[in-house]
Design a protein around this motif. Sequence first.
Motif, PDB file in Angstrom:
ATOM      1  N   ALA A 148       0.832  -1.205   0.000  1.00  0.00           N
ATOM      2  CA  ALA A 148       0.000   0.000   0.000  1.00  0.00           C
ATOM      3  C   ALA A 148       0.869   1.258   0.000  1.00  0.00           C
ATOM      4  O   ALA A 148       0.558   2.235  -0.683  1.00  0.00           O
ATOM      5  CB  ALA A 148      -0.935  -0.003   1.207  1.00  0.00           C
ATOM      6  N   VAL A 149       1.954   1.224   0.745  1.00  0.00           N
ATOM      7  CA  VAL A 149       2.860   2.371   0.794  1.00  0.00           C
ATOM      8  C   VAL A 149       3.565   2.527  -0.547  1.00  0.00           C
ATOM      9  O   VAL A 149       3.684   3.629  -1.084  1.00  0.00           O
ATOM     10  CB  VAL A 149       3.874   2.211   1.948  1.00  0.00           C
ATOM     11  N   MET A 150       4.026   1.414  -1.111  1.00  0.00           N
ATOM     12  CA  MET A 150       4.725   1.464  -2.386  1.00  0.00           C
ATOM     13  C   MET A 150       3.801   1.967  -3.498  1.00  0.00           C
ATOM     14  O   MET A 150       4.207   2.765  -4.343  1.00  0.00           O
ATOM     15  CB  MET A 150       5.283   0.088  -2.738  1.00  0.00           C
ATOM     16  N   ASP A 151       2.534   1.544  -3.471  1.00  0.00           N
ATOM     17  CA  ASP A 151       1.565   2.009  -4.475  1.00  0.00           C
ATOM     18  C   ASP A 151       1.354   3.517  -4.356  1.00  0.00           C
ATOM     19  O   ASP A 151       1.295   4.231  -5.367  1.00  0.00           O
ATOM     20  CB  ASP A 151       0.233   1.270  -4.323  1.00  0.00           C
ATOM     21  N   ALA A 152       1.239   4.017  -3.124  1.00  0.00           N
ATOM     22  CA  ALA A 152       1.059   5.459  -2.906  1.00  0.00           C
ATOM     23  C   ALA A 152       2.291   6.228  -3.385  1.00  0.00           C
ATOM     24  O   ALA A 152       2.180   7.301  -3.991  1.00  0.00           O
ATOM     25  CB  ALA A 152       0.793   5.737  -1.428  1.00  0.00           C
ATOM     26  N   TYR A 153       3.472   5.671  -3.133  1.00  0.00           N
ATOM     27  CA  TYR A 153       4.728   6.291  -3.559  1.00  0.00           C
ATOM     28  C   TYR A 153       4.781   6.399  -5.093  1.00  0.00           C
ATOM     29  O   TYR A 153       5.089   7.452  -5.643  1.00  0.00           O
ATOM     30  CB  TYR A 153       5.905   5.468  -3.029  1.00  0.00           C
ATOM     31  N   LYS A 154       4.457   5.310  -5.765  1.00  0.00           N
ATOM     32  CA  LYS A 154       4.486   5.299  -7.232  1.00  0.00           C
ATOM     33  C   LYS A 154       3.462   6.276  -7.813  1.00  0.00           C
ATOM     34  O   LYS A 154       3.754   7.016  -8.757  1.00  0.00           O
ATOM     35  CB  LYS A 154       4.216   3.893  -7.759  1.00  0.00           C
ATOM     36  N   ALA A 155       2.267   6.280  -7.245  1.00  0.00           N
ATOM     37  CA  ALA A 155       1.222   7.180  -7.722  1.00  0.00           C
ATOM     38  C   ALA A 155       1.642   8.635  -7.539  1.00  0.00           C
ATOM     39  O   ALA A 155       1.449   9.471  -8.433  1.00  0.00           O
ATOM     40  CB  ALA A 155      -0.095   6.895  -6.994  1.00  0.00           C
ATOM     41  N   LYS A 156       2.219   8.959  -6.399  1.00  0.00           N
ATOM     42  CA  LYS A 156       2.665  10.329  -6.136  1.00  0.00           C
ATOM     43  C   LYS A 156       3.774  10.699  -7.114  1.00  0.00           C
ATOM     44  O   LYS A 156       3.806  11.804  -7.651  1.00  0.00           O
ATOM     45  CB  LYS A 156       3.139  10.477  -4.683  1.00  0.00           C
ATOM     46  N   GLY A 157       4.707   9.766  -7.358  1.00  0.00           N
ATOM     47  CA  GLY A 157       5.795  10.031  -8.286  1.00  0.00           C
ATOM     48  C   GLY A 157       5.292  10.327  -9.686  1.00  0.00           C
ATOM     49  O   GLY A 157       5.806  11.224 -10.373  1.00  0.00           O
ATOM     50  N   LYS A 158       4.265   9.596 -10.126  1.00  0.00           N
ATOM     51  CA  LYS A 158       3.707   9.834 -11.455  1.00  0.00           C
ATOM     52  C   LYS A 158       3.000  11.185 -11.539  1.00  0.00           C
ATOM     53  O   LYS A 158       2.945  11.793 -12.596  1.00  0.00           O
ATOM     54  CB  LYS A 158       2.729   8.710 -11.810  1.00  0.00           C
ATOM     55  N   SER A 159       2.446  11.629 -10.421  1.00  0.00           N
ATOM     56  CA  SER A 159       1.707  12.889 -10.425  1.00  0.00           C
ATOM     57  C   SER A 159       2.602  14.116 -10.352  1.00  0.00           C
ATOM     58  O   SER A 159       2.149  15.236 -10.604  1.00  0.00           O
ATOM     59  CB  SER A 159       0.703  12.918  -9.267  1.00  0.00           C
ATOM     60  N   LEU A 160       3.867  13.925 -10.013  1.00  0.00           N
ATOM     61  CA  LEU A 160       4.788  15.062  -9.886  1.00  0.00           C
ATOM     62  C   LEU A 160       5.534  15.318 -11.190  1.00  0.00           C
ATOM     63  O   LEU A 160       5.838  14.384 -11.922  1.00  0.00           O
ATOM     64  CB  LEU A 160       5.794  14.788  -8.761  1.00  0.00           C
ATOM     65  N   PRO A 161       5.866  16.582 -11.462  1.00  0.00           N
ATOM     66  CA  PRO A 161       6.650  16.870 -12.680  1.00  0.00           C
ATOM     67  C   PRO A 161       8.071  16.345 -12.535  1.00  0.00           C
ATOM     68  O   PRO A 161       8.623  16.282 -11.442  1.00  0.00           O
ATOM     69  CB  PRO A 161       6.624  18.397 -12.757  1.00  0.00           C
ATOM     70  N   ALA A 162       8.634  15.933 -13.654  1.00  0.00           N
ATOM     71  CA  ALA A 162      10.002  15.411 -13.648  1.00  0.00           C
ATOM     72  C   ALA A 162      10.944  16.526 -13.335  1.00  0.00           C
ATOM     73  O   ALA A 162      11.786  16.565 -12.596  1.00  0.00           O
ATOM     74  CB  ALA A 162      10.352  14.800 -14.995  1.00  0.00           C
TER      75      ALA A 162
END
Length: 162
Positions: A148-162
């Motif tokens: 659950a933590v890893m999924d939240a981390y990945k989702a947040k990473g995708k939502s942030l600009p590079a």
Amino acid sequence: MSEGRGITVTIKYGKSYEDTWAVFKGSASEVRSDILDYFGIESDSVTGLTLSDIVTNATNIAHGKGLIATQLGATVVAEEPAPPAKPQGDPWAAIGNSSPVTVADQAPAASPEQDKNAWVLGEIAKKTSRAELKKFWAENQSFFADPAVMDAYKAKGKSLPA
């Protein structure tokens, strides 16, 4: 090997003579206990493993730490414990409240899994750049074993600009 004879186990953090060494001496059971304590390995997690197996695992831990320190210049820091969970539905908190509190008025209690991850999920949500998010991951890796933590981390990473 007889339990009565003393043994010596040396675990090196790298291949060079200058690299750190950890030396354990005593009976097999003493050395086993000392290695587990030294490397912070839970004794329950190695039930059924031989001393040789434990030495192999401890050597891998030492090599990993040695590589991180020499190649990345990292240092070991104490892990911050998660903040204590706030009590849910505390009847004493209602004292002084002018209206009586009923069970229906109380928020549903969070599951133990949600309480455990509340802090880390909140911290992930606060990050405003991928660099901040990556730094947080690097400093708090123990939390990321939970899917659950890893999924939240990945989702947040995708939502942030590079």
